[in-house]
Design an enzyme around this catalytic site. Structure first.
Site, PDB file in Angstrom:
ATOM      1  N   CYS A 130       0.813  -1.224   0.000  1.00 50.28           N
ATOM      2  CA  CYS A 130       0.000   0.000   0.000  1.00 50.28           C
ATOM      3  C   CYS A 130       0.845   1.274   0.000  1.00 50.28           C
ATOM      4  O   CYS A 130       0.352   2.350  -0.326  1.00 50.28           O
ATOM      5  CB  CYS A 130      -0.951  -0.002   1.189  1.00 50.28           C
ATOM      6  SG  CYS A 130      -1.868  -1.542   1.335  1.00 50.28           S
ATOM      7  N   HIS A 271      -3.749   6.628   3.111  1.00 49.39           N
ATOM      8  CA  HIS A 271      -4.093   5.327   2.544  1.00 49.39           C
ATOM      9  C   HIS A 271      -5.516   4.955   2.976  1.00 49.39           C
ATOM     10  O   HIS A 271      -5.905   5.204   4.114  1.00 49.39           O
ATOM     11  CB  HIS A 271      -3.100   4.267   3.018  1.00 49.39           C
ATOM     12  CG  HIS A 271      -3.452   2.896   2.551  1.00 49.39           C
ATOM     13  ND1 HIS A 271      -3.745   2.623   1.235  1.00 49.39           N
ATOM     14  CD2 HIS A 271      -3.596   1.719   3.223  1.00 49.39           C
ATOM     15  CE1 HIS A 271      -4.043   1.346   1.115  1.00 49.39           C
ATOM     16  NE2 HIS A 271      -3.953   0.776   2.309  1.00 49.39           N
ATOM     17  N   ASN A 301     -10.090  -0.996  -0.036  1.00 53.49           N
ATOM     18  CA  ASN A 301      -8.633  -0.847   0.016  1.00 53.49           C
ATOM     19  C   ASN A 301      -8.049  -1.330  -1.315  1.00 53.49           C
ATOM     20  O   ASN A 301      -8.094  -2.526  -1.617  1.00 53.49           O
ATOM     21  CB  ASN A 301      -8.104  -1.686   1.186  1.00 53.49           C
ATOM     22  CG  ASN A 301      -6.597  -1.594   1.346  1.00 53.49           C
ATOM     23  OD1 ASN A 301      -5.901  -1.063   0.490  1.00 53.49           O
ATOM     24  ND2 ASN A 301      -6.100  -2.136   2.448  1.00 53.49           N
TER      25      ASN A 301
HETATM   26  O1  UT7 Z   1      -3.743  -1.985   3.563  1.00 49.83           O
HETATM   27  C1  UT7 Z   1      -2.751  -2.463   4.418  1.00 49.83           C
HETATM   28  C2  UT7 Z   1      -3.083  -2.169   5.777  1.00 49.83           C
HETATM   29  N1  UT7 Z   1      -4.276  -2.892   6.194  1.00 49.83           N
HETATM   30  C3  UT7 Z   1      -4.941  -2.427   7.201  1.00 49.83           C
HETATM   31  O2  UT7 Z   1      -4.603  -1.380   7.667  1.00 49.83           O
HETATM   32  C4  UT7 Z   1      -6.068  -3.221   7.775  1.00 49.83           C
HETATM   33  C5  UT7 Z   1      -5.971  -3.171   9.269  1.00 49.83           C
HETATM   34  N2  UT7 Z   1      -6.978  -3.912   9.994  1.00 49.83           N
HETATM   35  C6  UT7 Z   1      -8.298  -3.596   9.964  1.00 49.83           C
HETATM   36  O3  UT7 Z   1      -8.703  -2.713   9.262  1.00 49.83           O
HETATM   37  C7  UT7 Z   1      -9.209  -4.332  10.904  1.00 49.83           C
HETATM   38  O4  UT7 Z   1      -8.448  -5.081  11.820  1.00 49.83           O
HETATM   39  C8  UT7 Z   1     -10.206  -5.294  10.172  1.00 49.83           C
HETATM   40  C9  UT7 Z   1     -11.230  -4.473   9.421  1.00 49.83           C
HETATM   41  C10 UT7 Z   1      -9.448  -6.197   9.224  1.00 49.83           C
HETATM   42  C11 UT7 Z   1     -10.940  -6.145  11.192  1.00 49.83           C
HETATM   43  O5  UT7 Z   1     -11.613  -5.317  12.139  1.00 49.83           O
HETATM   44  P1  UT7 Z   1     -11.449  -5.601  13.692  1.00 49.83           P
HETATM   45  O6  UT7 Z   1     -12.312  -4.647  14.384  1.00 49.83           O
HETATM   46  O7  UT7 Z   1      -9.990  -5.601  13.993  1.00 49.83           O
HETATM   47  O8  UT7 Z   1     -12.093  -7.040  13.828  1.00 49.83           O
HETATM   48  P2  UT7 Z   1     -11.427  -8.371  14.346  1.00 49.83           P
HETATM   49  O9  UT7 Z   1     -10.512  -8.947  13.320  1.00 49.83           O
HETATM   50  O10 UT7 Z   1     -10.893  -8.159  15.715  1.00 49.83           O
HETATM   51  O11 UT7 Z   1     -12.707  -9.294  14.445  1.00 49.83           O
HETATM   52  C12 UT7 Z   1     -13.781  -8.996  15.350  1.00 49.83           C
HETATM   53  C13 UT7 Z   1     -14.890 -10.001  15.114  1.00 49.83           C
HETATM   54  C14 UT7 Z   1     -14.401 -11.440  15.071  1.00 49.83           C
HETATM   55  O12 UT7 Z   1     -15.383 -12.240  15.695  1.00 49.83           O
HETATM   56  P3  UT7 Z   1     -15.191 -12.765  17.209  1.00 49.83           P
HETATM   57  O13 UT7 Z   1     -13.914 -13.545  17.204  1.00 49.83           O
HETATM   58  O14 UT7 Z   1     -15.117 -11.521  18.034  1.00 49.83           O
HETATM   59  O15 UT7 Z   1     -16.414 -13.559  17.431  1.00 49.83           O
HETATM   60  C15 UT7 Z   1     -14.356 -11.747  13.609  1.00 49.83           C
HETATM   61  O16 UT7 Z   1     -14.516 -13.137  13.342  1.00 49.83           O
HETATM   62  O17 UT7 Z   1     -15.495  -9.753  13.836  1.00 49.83           O
HETATM   63  C16 UT7 Z   1     -15.531 -10.962  13.098  1.00 49.83           C
HETATM   64  N3  UT7 Z   1     -15.417 -10.646  11.682  1.00 49.83           N
HETATM   65  C17 UT7 Z   1     -16.500 -10.415  10.896  1.00 49.83           C
HETATM   66  N4  UT7 Z   1     -17.817 -10.411  11.156  1.00 49.83           N
HETATM   67  C18 UT7 Z   1     -18.648 -10.121  10.147  1.00 49.83           C
HETATM   68  C19 UT7 Z   1     -14.310 -10.510  10.932  1.00 49.83           C
HETATM   69  N5  UT7 Z   1     -14.628 -10.200   9.667  1.00 49.83           N
HETATM   70  C20 UT7 Z   1     -15.983 -10.127   9.624  1.00 49.83           C
HETATM   71  C21 UT7 Z   1     -16.899  -9.837   8.604  1.00 49.83           C
HETATM   72  N6  UT7 Z   1     -18.213  -9.846   8.904  1.00 49.83           N
HETATM   73  N7  UT7 Z   1     -16.509  -9.556   7.343  1.00 49.83           N
END
Ligand code: UT7
Length: 344
Positions: A130, A271, A301
């Site tokens: 990115c 970004h 993204n």
């Molecule tokens: O471009 C390069 C740089 N990339 C980034 O900067 C991305 C950085 N990371 C992020 O933007 C975020 O971490 C994400 C958007 C990828 C994820 O958001 P989060 O708030 O960190 O969620 P998480 O991974 O901690 O997941 C929270 C919950 C989980 O469920 P449990 O374990 O709490 O029951 C996931 O399984 O959300 C669940 N989950 C979803 N639920 C519905 C993960 N993806 C989804 C989804 N729909 N698509």
């Protein structure tokens, strides 16, 4: 968690570049097909509400079958060249930033050269995820500044849809396809002058965000083909924390290198990965929401293309005006980060 190790781009003891460089034209291209959050609800266990509230993304673009990174890059490039008033046959240098090349070799930039007819140019790719467009900017501006090339066409372009695991809700909701481009010319005057830039890398965190298969470390075989190893894998929460810290510090470094303070910055173009990351950085830098350009709700993204597309939209919609100072800042796999300050 500790901040990422900052391996900074050259300190001030490095000789100054010879000439100033300006962005003389920008362009972008987004494929026609729109994939909404509601479309994704029918593909994986997710919801529009989750995606929009956790990321800010509402829809993303997906390239057509046979529409490759080089095709999108070429379309963005042609618009940038037109705006800059530079003919393709007069382009000296093409750098394509991408993690989704048409082929492992040759470089996607070689195909772009072919598509646009930039027959005199040197063409190669950079792989900095990115941050790639700003890595390309850094390489190109120093190359022009040192007199090695008279001009450069820098492009961020991605067909991430080809490297997404469409059964993994953790990643497939995040990414989109597209391309953005800019033409760089030497100039002491005129709009688009690059005042400063800054790059950083932390290879110790390489595993946080990668495509593990498909390279020499893990060639795709008939035995492992079902494991979808050649798709994006990310430890989202960890990447999130690194992104906020590294982008804030990168932003501050470029502003300082330009001899400015945050109060001198009119527009921030970050970004476009996650609205929560953008909001966290804006808070830490002390800029208002109105000063931050956001378009991720439309495109998701798009990795190396994101800052380039946003810069072109800001340019063409009048979000940035002559004399404005713009801060560009990016973060991605590697880990990599990058920033630049431009006087429009
Ligand atoms: O471009 C390069 C740089 N990339 C980034 O900067 C991305 C950085 N990371 C992020 O933007 C975020 O971490 C994400 C958007 C990828 C994820 O958001 P989060 O708030 O960190 O969620 P998480 O991974 O901690 O997941 C929270 C919950 C989980 O469920 P449990 O374990 O709490 O029951 C996931 O399984 O959300 C669940 N989950 C979803 N639920 C519905 C993960 N993806 C989804 C989804 N729909 N698509």
């Amino acid at each position: 968690m500790s901040d990422p190790v900052m391996s900074d781009s050259p300190p001030s003891s490095v000789p100054q570049i010879l000439k100033s460089v300006r962005i003389a034209g920008t362009g972008s291209y987004l494929p026609e097909r729109i994939l909404t959050n509601h479309d994704l609800e029918r593909m994986v266990e997710t919801s529009d509400e989750w995606i929009a509230s956790r990321t800010g993304i509402r829809e993303r673009r997906v390239a057509a079958d046979g529409e490759l990174t080089s095709h999108m890059a070429a379309k963005a490039a042609e618009k940038a060249l037109e705006q800059a008033g530079l003919a393709a046959e007069d382009v000296d240098l093409i750098i394509v930033a991408t993690i989704t090349p048409d082929t492992i070799t040759p470089a996607t930039a070689c195909y772009v050269q072919q598509h646009i007819g930039a027959t005199r140019s040197v063409a190669f790719d950079v792989s900095a995820a990115c941050s790639g467009f700003l890595y390309a900017l850094e390489i190109a501006r120093h190359s022009i500044g040192a007199g090695a090339f008279r001009n450069a066409l820098i492009i961020g372009a991605e067909k991430l849809s080809a490297f997404v695991n469409w059964t993994d809700r953790n990643t497939c909701v995040l990414f989109g396809d597209g391309a953005g481009a800019a033409v760089l010319l030497p100039s002491e005057n005129g709009h688009g002058k690059v005042l400063s830039s800054h790059l950083g890398t932390d290879g110790a965190q390489a595993e946080l965000l990668n495509i593990p298969g498909g390279g020499a470390a893990c060639p795709i075989t008939s035995e492992n083909v079902d494991q979808k190893l050649a798709t994006l894998a990310m430890q989202g929460r960890e990447v999130f924390k690194h992104a906020v810290n590294a982008m804030r510090r990168a932003a501050e470094t470029s502003i300082e290198k330009a001899g400015l303070t945050i109060a001198d910055i009119d527009l921030v173009i970050p970004h476009q990965a996650n609205l929560r990351i953008i909001d966290a950085i804006s808070d830490r830098l002390g800029v208002t929401k109105e000063q931050v350009f956001v378009n991720l709700e439309k495109y998701g993204n798009t990795s190396a293309a994101a800052v380039a597309i946003a810069l072109d939209e800001a340019n063409r919609t009048g979000a940035v005006k002559a004399g404005d100072r713009i801060l560009l800042v990016a973060f991605g796999a590697g880990l990599t980060w990058a920033s630049a300050v431009i006087e429009w």
